[in-house]
Design an enzyme around this catalytic site. Structure first.
Site, PDB file in Angstrom:
ATOM      1  NE  ARG A  56      -2.610  -1.713  -0.740  1.00 12.55           N
ATOM      2  CZ  ARG A  56      -2.172  -2.948  -1.041  1.00 12.55           C
ATOM      3  NH1 ARG A  56      -2.020  -3.861  -0.119  1.00 12.55           N
ATOM      4  NH2 ARG A  56      -1.895  -3.261  -2.282  1.00 12.55           N
ATOM      5  CD  GLN A  86     -14.786   7.052   7.247  1.00 14.58           C
ATOM      6  OE1 GLN A  86     -14.990   5.870   7.505  1.00 14.58           O
ATOM      7  NE2 GLN A  86     -15.650   7.791   6.562  1.00 14.58           N
ATOM      8  CG  ASN A  87      -9.544   8.192   2.584  1.00 16.63           C
ATOM      9  OD1 ASN A  87     -10.263   7.207   2.709  1.00 16.63           O
ATOM     10  ND2 ASN A  87      -9.874   9.224   1.830  1.00 16.63           N
ATOM     11  CG  HIS A 104      -9.996   4.874  10.265  1.00 17.99           C
ATOM     12  ND1 HIS A 104     -10.933   4.685   9.262  1.00 17.99           N
ATOM     13  CD2 HIS A 104     -10.699   5.025  11.421  1.00 17.99           C
ATOM     14  CE1 HIS A 104     -12.146   4.701   9.800  1.00 17.99           C
ATOM     15  NE2 HIS A 104     -12.024   4.916  11.095  1.00 17.99           N
ATOM     16  CB  THR A 170     -17.562   8.198   3.538  1.00 19.29           C
ATOM     17  OG1 THR A 170     -17.835   7.221   4.551  1.00 19.29           O
ATOM     18  CG2 THR A 170     -18.330   9.470   3.847  1.00 19.29           C
TER      19      THR A 170
END
Length: 229
Positions: A56, A86-87, A104, A170
């Site tokens: 990633r 949230q990324n 996150h 989202t």
């Protein structure tokens, strides 16, 4: 200057080529999500987890911010913009946004595998022999399933003081992030940008759904906000 708070999810990064967290089969690029995104999975197979996030991290270095990211950064000229994402990528920062809170975790950071952890910047592969200053194994600085979200209280405080709220890319299905919008003041407008918007329940705010992807929807939102301010 009015305060614009933006909640972003996987959809905005997907338009830059970042693969989304789950596909239709509940897998993440062929892996069971719990195998690579839970502490139990980490304990079971650290090599697998490290390899997954190394891939990633490499992918992130090959992609660029899209017009959605860039337009959000441009809005700082006219608004006090706070992005809660949230990324785990850094595409908002690459685009020039200055106030970004990652709920996150962050792909380009790692931390110690013990309670009093250190957080370190990290751009290369992470290996089993990489340790912190106390000799503890380093792990991805990612909030896995079942783990607490340390930034949640700060995120709530930011949303509570918003003059405008935008939700971009989202599904609003992942908690606790999905509950953040309910902390907004009831009289402020909420904008929801997603090509396949879900129904938002129990929202006491004026809501405008913009059924577009981020690269089209965020420039559209910018023009609306400039009229409203």
């Amino acid at each position: 200057m009015k305060k614009l708070v933006v909640l972003t999810g996987a959809g905005i990064s997907a338009e830059s080529g970042i693969k989304t967290f789950r596909d239709a089969n509940g897998l993440w690029e062929g892996h069971d999500v719990m195998a690579v995104a839970s502490y139990e999975g980490w304990l079971k197979n650290k090599t697998l987890v490290l390899d997954f996030y190394n891939q990633r991290r490499r992918q992130l270095q090959e992609v660029k911010p899209n017009l959605g990211h860039i337009t959000l950064a441009e809005l700082e000229q006219d608004f006090d913009v706070h992005i809660i994402t949230q990324n785990v990528d850094n595409l908002h920062e690459q685009a020039g946004s200055n106030k970004v809170l990652h709920l996150h975790g962050e792909l380009l950071k790692v931390r110690s595998d013990h309670p009093q952890f250190e957080v370190l910047d990290w751009t290369s592969d992470l290996n089993l022999d990489d340790v912190d200053s106390k000799g503890k194994q380093l792990r991805p600085h990612i909030v896995w399933f079942g783990e607490a979200v340390p930034a949640l209280e700060e995120a709530i405080s930011i949303v509570e003081t918003a003059d405008y709220l935008a939700v971009i890319g989202t599904s609003l299905q992942v908690y606790p992030a999905a509950g953040l919008m309910h902390y907004a003041k009831r009289n402020i407008p909420v904008f929801y940008i997603d090509p396949k918007p879900v129904t938002i329940y129990d929202l006491q705010n004026p809501l405008e759904v913009i059924p577009m992807n981020a690269t089209d929807g965020v420039p559209f939102l910018k023009q609306k906000l400039l009229v409203l301010r």
